[in-house]
Design an enzyme around this catalytic site. Structure first.
Site, PDB file in Angstrom:
ATOM      1  N   HIS A   1     -85.051  69.965 -27.591  1.00 26.49           N
ATOM      2  CA  HIS A   1     -85.334  69.654 -28.991  1.00 26.49           C
ATOM      3  C   HIS A   1     -85.783  70.933 -29.699  1.00 26.49           C
ATOM      4  CE1 HIS A   1     -85.418  65.504 -27.522  1.00 26.49           C
ATOM      5  NE2 HIS A   1     -86.295  65.906 -26.617  1.00 26.49           N
TER       6      HIS A   1
ATOM      7  N   ARG B   1     -86.486  92.018  -7.773  1.00 30.59           N
ATOM      8  CA  ARG B   1     -85.700  93.064  -7.099  1.00 30.59           C
ATOM      9  C   ARG B   1     -84.280  92.564  -6.883  1.00 30.59           C
ATOM     10  NH1 ARG B   1     -85.242  92.362  -1.344  1.00 30.59           N
ATOM     11  NH2 ARG B   1     -86.691  90.774  -0.506  1.00 30.59           N
TER      12      ARG B   1
END
Length: 201
Positions: free
Chosen positions: A118, A197
């Site tokens: 919404h 990473r």
């Protein structure tokens, strides 16, 4: 499908505001709940029967797909799953728009995939000129697709928000809330989820 119903469906799939209580969506929900009721009643060993239900429930189902129970989805018809996919117990897929899951994907327990959302701003979220006698829902809803690419692993309790793509080979740490796209071959964790990473070098 009637013209108005098709229009609401088209708006939904295009990421526009749509009436989530339109009869066409209620029909989709009713069918999904009937299939899920049957699915949940099957035993672990009834693999052929489970596979048959999943093929009726989902838009596409590859080979070697496991979906633990309980499992909850809105429509089922907007979910496409590749080959060699494991979805553990207690997952929720709110598939108001498309959810696409690739091959060789692991989805742990309590993962939630949400395509529906919404507007943030109250002035945009509330339906204009709404009143108690209105046939429309009191707030605006739209939905954006989610894509989980090949070879991903989503840890326990991960939440993926509307419009997100998780790139091939990525791992999402348990409890993460994924608000933005994750590049391929990344280890990402946290709320909001961030890449920490690269992996799979």
């Amino acid at each position: 499908m009637q013209g108005d119903a098709m229009n609401e469906l088209e708006k939904c799939m295009a990421g526009q505001y749509y009436d989530c209580h339109d009869p066409i969506f209620l029909e989709f929900k009713t069918r999904a709940r009937e299939l899920l009721k049957t699915y949940h009643a099957l035993t672990y060993e009834q693999k052929e029967e489970k596979e048959s239900i999943l093929k009726q429930l989902f838009a596409n189902t590859g080979s070697n797909v496991s979906v633990g129970t309980p499992f909850i989805c809105d429509y089922g018809r907007n979910i496409s799953i590749g080959n060699n996919v494991s979805i553990n117990m207690n997952c929720t897929f709110v598939d108001c728009n498309q959810i696409t899951i690739g091959n060789h994907v692991l989805i742990a327990s309590n993962v939630q995939l949400y395509t529906a959302t919404h507007p943030i701003e109250l002035s945009e979220r509330l339906t204009p000129d709404w009143n108690d006698d209105s046939e429309q829902y009191f707030c605006r809803t739209y939905a954006l697709p989610i894509i989980i690419e090949d070879c991903c692993w989503l840890g326990g309790g991960v939440i993926v928000l509307p419009g997100v793509t998780i790139g091939k080979g990525s791992v999402i740490g348990a409890g993460s809330v994924v608000t933005k796209d994750i590049p391929p071959n990344s280890l990402a964790v946290g709320n909001p989820c961030r890449v920490i990473r690269s992996i799979n070098a």
